[in-house]
Structures are given as C-alpha cells and as structure tokens.
Design a protein around this motif. Sequence first.
Motif, short mmCIF file in Angstrom:
data_model
loop_
_atom_site.label_atom_id
_atom_site.label_comp_id
_atom_site.label_asym_id
_atom_site.label_seq_id
_atom_site.Cartn_x
_atom_site.Cartn_y
_atom_site.Cartn_z
N TYR A 15 37.09 34.76 10.51
CA TYR A 15 36.35 33.50 10.46
C TYR A 15 35.20 33.56 11.45
N ILE A 23 33.69 29.26 8.60
CA ILE A 23 33.81 30.00 7.35
C ILE A 23 34.95 31.00 7.50
N THR A 24 35.94 30.91 6.61
CA THR A 24 37.09 31.80 6.64
C THR A 24 37.03 32.73 5.43
N THR A 42 37.00 32.36 1.46
CA THR A 42 38.24 31.67 1.11
C THR A 42 38.08 30.18 1.33
N SER A 43 37.45 29.81 2.44
CA SER A 43 37.21 28.39 2.69
C SER A 43 36.03 28.21 3.63
N VAL A 44 35.43 27.04 3.53
CA VAL A 44 34.37 26.62 4.44
C VAL A 44 34.75 25.22 4.91
N GLN A 45 34.86 25.05 6.21
CA GLN A 45 35.21 23.75 6.78
C GLN A 45 34.02 23.27 7.60
#
Length: 107
Positions: A15, A23-24, A42-45
């Motif tokens: 990340y 951002i992961t 995989t994901s964005v927080q």
Amino acid sequence: MKQLCIFQEHGGALYTEVGRARITFFGHQIDIKKNNLVMMPTSVQISLTEEEVKLFKNYKNPITPSHVYSRARSMVYEMYSLNGGSEEKKRLLESLKKEINLLIKKI
C-alpha cells in the motif's frame, strides 16, 4: 507518493498513500510503462470531508449480479490470456467450471 509499505498479515499486499488516498495492491496489479506506474488496485480508500460524503452517497449503488458477472468474466479471460502454464490454466478453469456447476444446482 509517500512510501511503499507492506501488509505482512495480508499476504504481502502493498500500500501507498497519495494525498488523501491509501491505495492497496499486489505486485501483479502494477505495470511500469516508461515513467508511468499503471495500477489495477485491490482497493483505494480516500479520506472525505462531510460535503464529499454527502456527494458520494448520492451516487452509491448496490452491486448487481450482472456487475459481478462482468467482473468474473473479465477475470476468467485474463487468466486464459496469461502467457505459459497451459496445463495449470486448463486445470484451474476446469475446477472453476465444477464449482460454478455446483452453485447453479443450488439455485
């Protein structure tokens, strides 16, 4: 980007933080093209203000079966198009086919 960190407890997921976003991703979800880093994370927080929360709530929709179907179909074709490992790809696709057939019978 601040720095690249590793979530050891999540199988070595990486990340980084850019501005208000974390951002992961995994190593296979990045590509380097010239001086550009291309990510399929995989994901964005993202940390939101109250005003932004209200704005995004207007656009949030539940995931539909057709949306999941589209993502799953893309992933199957991505596996098919990988270089090498024909026997492994065939074995994995056959296994996936069996699992899907079992789920269809349960519906």
